[in-house]
Scaffold this motif. Structure first.
Motif, PDB file in Angstrom:
ATOM      1  N   GLY A   1       0.791  -1.225   0.000  1.00 43.12           N
ATOM      2  CA  GLY A   1       0.000   0.000   0.000  1.00 43.12           C
ATOM      3  C   GLY A   1       0.822   1.272   0.000  1.00 43.12           C
ATOM      4  O   GLY A   1       1.715   1.462  -0.819  1.00 43.12           O
TER       5      GLY A   1
ATOM      6  N   GLU B   1      -2.647  -3.633  -2.160  1.00 51.91           N
ATOM      7  CA  GLU B   1      -2.620  -4.138  -0.789  1.00 51.91           C
ATOM      8  C   GLU B   1      -3.838  -5.010  -0.460  1.00 51.91           C
ATOM      9  O   GLU B   1      -3.701  -6.059   0.172  1.00 51.91           O
ATOM     10  N   THR B   2      -5.013  -4.613  -0.897  1.00 51.03           N
ATOM     11  CA  THR B   2      -6.205  -5.413  -0.589  1.00 51.03           C
ATOM     12  C   THR B   2      -6.099  -6.801  -1.228  1.00 51.03           C
ATOM     13  O   THR B   2      -6.488  -7.798  -0.631  1.00 51.03           O
TER      14      THR B   2
ATOM     15  N   THR C   1      -3.503  -8.981   0.686  1.00 55.50           N
ATOM     16  CA  THR C   1      -4.084  -9.368   1.978  1.00 55.50           C
ATOM     17  C   THR C   1      -5.092 -10.498   1.782  1.00 55.50           C
ATOM     18  O   THR C   1      -5.098 -11.479   2.535  1.00 55.50           O
ATOM     19  N   ASP C   2      -5.927 -10.377   0.756  1.00 59.56           N
ATOM     20  CA  ASP C   2      -6.908 -11.429   0.453  1.00 59.56           C
ATOM     21  C   ASP C   2      -6.213 -12.712  -0.013  1.00 59.56           C
ATOM     22  O   ASP C   2      -6.655 -13.820   0.300  1.00 59.56           O
TER      23      ASP C   2
END
Length: 183
Positions: free
Chosen positions: A109, A136-137, A140-141
């Motif tokens: 991020g 970033e999302t 993370t997922d």
């Protein structure tokens, strides 16, 4: 007593419609005790995005002078050096001097954005360097899909990536921050 690496057995099916590459790789990946699931899965994703004959996982975090993934020629010369995260300018410079092609997959991020703002001007002279940022999302997922024995399917089309394990699916749109001149 030192902690030991955790072994992950991964059946990685890659369908890369952009490069017309379709194959299944059976990977045994050692996860360093200090490595997160997110970093492990980004490492596997980087392998999938560059999948080809001769591509290998390295010792990763266990060794400072090796990338996370590489490909060597039959004579032992480095052809592809793949690094993850936010390497220093010195590491980037050394990597570009050691290998024909270098790819860095940054993630994290805002931290990754600040790293690139600081580094982009000093890397402009490296024609063999590509820098790709992963949202970033998405990373993370991706970490949530990790398990010690998994069948991971990665499909790539028009630069977009879909990664799935069982019923879990993650969509990733990598952003190329710097392209290599040879492409």
């Amino acid at each position: 007593m030192a902690q030991k690496a955790t072994i992950y057995k991964i059946e990685l099916s890659v369908s890369d419609m952009d490069r017309h590459y379709y194959d299944t790789h059976r990977l045994t990946v050692a996860k360093h005790p200090s490595e997160t699931d997110e970093r492990l899965m980004v490492r596997v994703l980087a392998f999938a995005l560059n999948a080809q004959e001769g591509l290998e996982m390295t010792k990763g975090l266990s060794t400072d002078d090796e990338p996370d993934v590489w490909r060597k020629s039959l004579s032992g010369e480095l052809e592809l050096w793949i690094a993850l995260g936010l390497p220093s300018e010195k590491i980037v410079r050394q990597s570009c001097g050691k290998s024909k092609d270098v790819v860095i997959y940054s993630y994290g991020g805002r931290t990754a954005d600040m790293w690139w703002d600081k580094l982009k001007n000093s890397t402009s002279r490296f024609d063999n360097l590509r820098v790709v940022n992963l949202p970033e999302t998405a990373t993370t997922d991706l970490a949530k899909l990790a398990s010690r024995s998994m069948k991971l399917q990665v499909s790539i089309q028009d630069g977009d990536v879909m990664a799935s394990v069982d019923d879990g699916i993650v969509y990733i749109t990598p952003t190329e921050l710097k392209g290599a001149a040879s492409q």
